[in-house]
Design an enzyme around this catalytic site. Sequence first.
Site, short mmCIF file in Angstrom:
data_model
loop_
_atom_site.label_atom_id
_atom_site.label_comp_id
_atom_site.label_asym_id
_atom_site.label_seq_id
_atom_site.Cartn_x
_atom_site.Cartn_y
_atom_site.Cartn_z
N LYS A 1 16.22 21.55 -11.43
CA LYS A 1 15.16 20.70 -11.46
C LYS A 1 16.43 19.83 -12.33
O LYS A 1 16.75 19.58 -13.50
CB LYS A 1 13.96 21.12 -12.34
CG LYS A 1 12.68 21.38 -11.29
CD LYS A 1 12.87 20.63 -10.78
CE LYS A 1 12.10 19.56 -10.18
NZ LYS A 1 10.49 19.90 -10.95
N SER B 1 14.65 22.43 -16.13
CA SER B 1 13.59 22.17 -16.76
C SER B 1 14.23 24.19 -16.99
O SER B 1 15.34 24.41 -16.49
CB SER B 1 13.10 22.66 -15.01
OG SER B 1 12.46 24.52 -15.07
N GLU C 1 9.50 8.68 -17.43
CA GLU C 1 8.44 9.36 -16.89
C GLU C 1 7.44 9.16 -18.38
O GLU C 1 6.30 8.67 -18.86
CB GLU C 1 8.44 10.96 -16.64
CG GLU C 1 8.71 11.20 -15.58
CD GLU C 1 9.11 12.96 -15.11
OE1 GLU C 1 7.17 13.04 -15.26
OE2 GLU C 1 10.00 13.18 -15.23
N HIS D 1 1.14 -0.55 -0.21
CA HIS D 1 0.18 0.12 0.04
C HIS D 1 1.17 1.57 -0.50
O HIS D 1 0.28 2.01 0.34
CB HIS D 1 -1.02 0.20 1.14
CG HIS D 1 -1.69 -1.06 1.36
ND1 HIS D 1 -2.78 -1.47 0.61
CD2 HIS D 1 -1.12 -2.66 2.40
CE1 HIS D 1 -3.49 -2.90 1.33
NE2 HIS D 1 -2.47 -3.04 2.10
#
Length: 466
Positions: free
Chosen positions: A289, A283, A296, A162
């Site tokens: 970043k 970024s 992704e 979980h």
Amino acid sequence: MSNEETSIKPWGGRFSEATDAFVERFTASVTFDQRLYHHDINGSLAHAAMLAKVGVLSDDELQQIQSGLEAIRKEIETGNFNWSVSLEDVHMNIEARLTDKIGITGKKLHTGRSRNDQVATDIRLYLRDEIGVIVGELTRLQSGLIDLATREADTIMPGFTHLQTAQPVTFGHHILAWNEMLERDFGRLQDCATRLNQCPLGAAALAGTTYPIDRHYSAQLLGFDGPTENSLDSVSDRDFAIEFAAAASLIMTHLSRFSEELVLWTSSQFNFVNLPDRFCTGSSIMPQKKNPDVPELIRGKVGRVNGHLFSLLTLMKSQPLAYNKDNQEDKEPLFDIIDTLRDSLKAYADMAPAITVNAEVTREAALRGFSTATDLADYLVRKGLPFRDAHEVVGKSVAFGIKEGRDLSQLSLAELQQFSTLIDEDVFDVLTLEGSVNARNHIGGTAPAQVKAAAQRAAEKLAQRS
Ligand code: ARG
């Protein structure tokens, strides 16, 4: 439109007007099926050799066809082939060019054959080769994972259910779970490659042909296990493409799971692992970043592969026997699945060996969240308490720990003994992270010794592949 223009079509004999320009473009597949040229030529070479063997073509005709087709292969490979939409597809483009080059003999190649068995053969040959390349990348990825697992067999991290801290596991154990998924994926690809390896040549349009063909011979020349059994099924079946698409969807699903974990693990909140800069991007606005774009993107690409699986299932649904033009729609989804899968596996195979683990951080994380609570319960059971009562005792100890802001291993013996007098000094052996993972010392368990042995077995399986 004149009859002259109409007769440009290889099938134009019975037509009295030219194809509508839009319909010509709409029905053509050459813009995408030209990618089959290599296998189309190989299929034609085998068909011609078979025709010569049974005496339908002379040796001289076979020789002309062979050199003509090889010359065409070169023209295509060097970018000197003029693909024509009015010739509809890869098959008719190549055949028309063969006749241009060698004259009347070129027109004999299609004896005893139809584009229906031709295309069914081409796609099988093409997919068989592509599965080989995909398996190569899959194997490279598995090998990288097995190395990583071996390197990190002793590294402790929290195991989750979980997405809540459950029990400590070793990092190597976690990585070998990924390898198991890929091992099953390999099996599925292999099944698919075995099942598709039957040769449709000779089924012709749908019913077979009146020539004295030798289907075993053409099948053998092309490396198939044998000819397909039923001509109607041969020209209409695309199960193999659907089966491959399903296997591909599952591989992409697995990669999406790894990707999700890598995205989480590289975040500053987790900080479990690092991906080298070369697999990340920055970024344009936030200078700090470092984004895990590759995982992704792969997570996102599952969508298109699943979509293609559905396209293929839907295009086959309710199709009456035998060949229908619907089947021309199999190619673009199939090609895109192949490209996507190959690239995604390549990215992962390059990236996996470069993953580094922040072992201090994963260890710290395992210490939070009472990950050894089950070990305390098992300890009490070994001391004679029924498991349900042990569960209760540990629950109370955890509640106390939460209140105190300390892990179970950080409570004193006296504090622990408030909850059960069965608890002794030796409890601290099981409450440590090492004690916890080492205790799960059976096949499939997370103990470092088991992980090393499992990695060794996995590597041996891989070595048997080639
Ligand atoms: N381009 C066609 C396809 O991809 C080749 C087979 C065409 N056969 C036919 N009878 N029109 O399916």
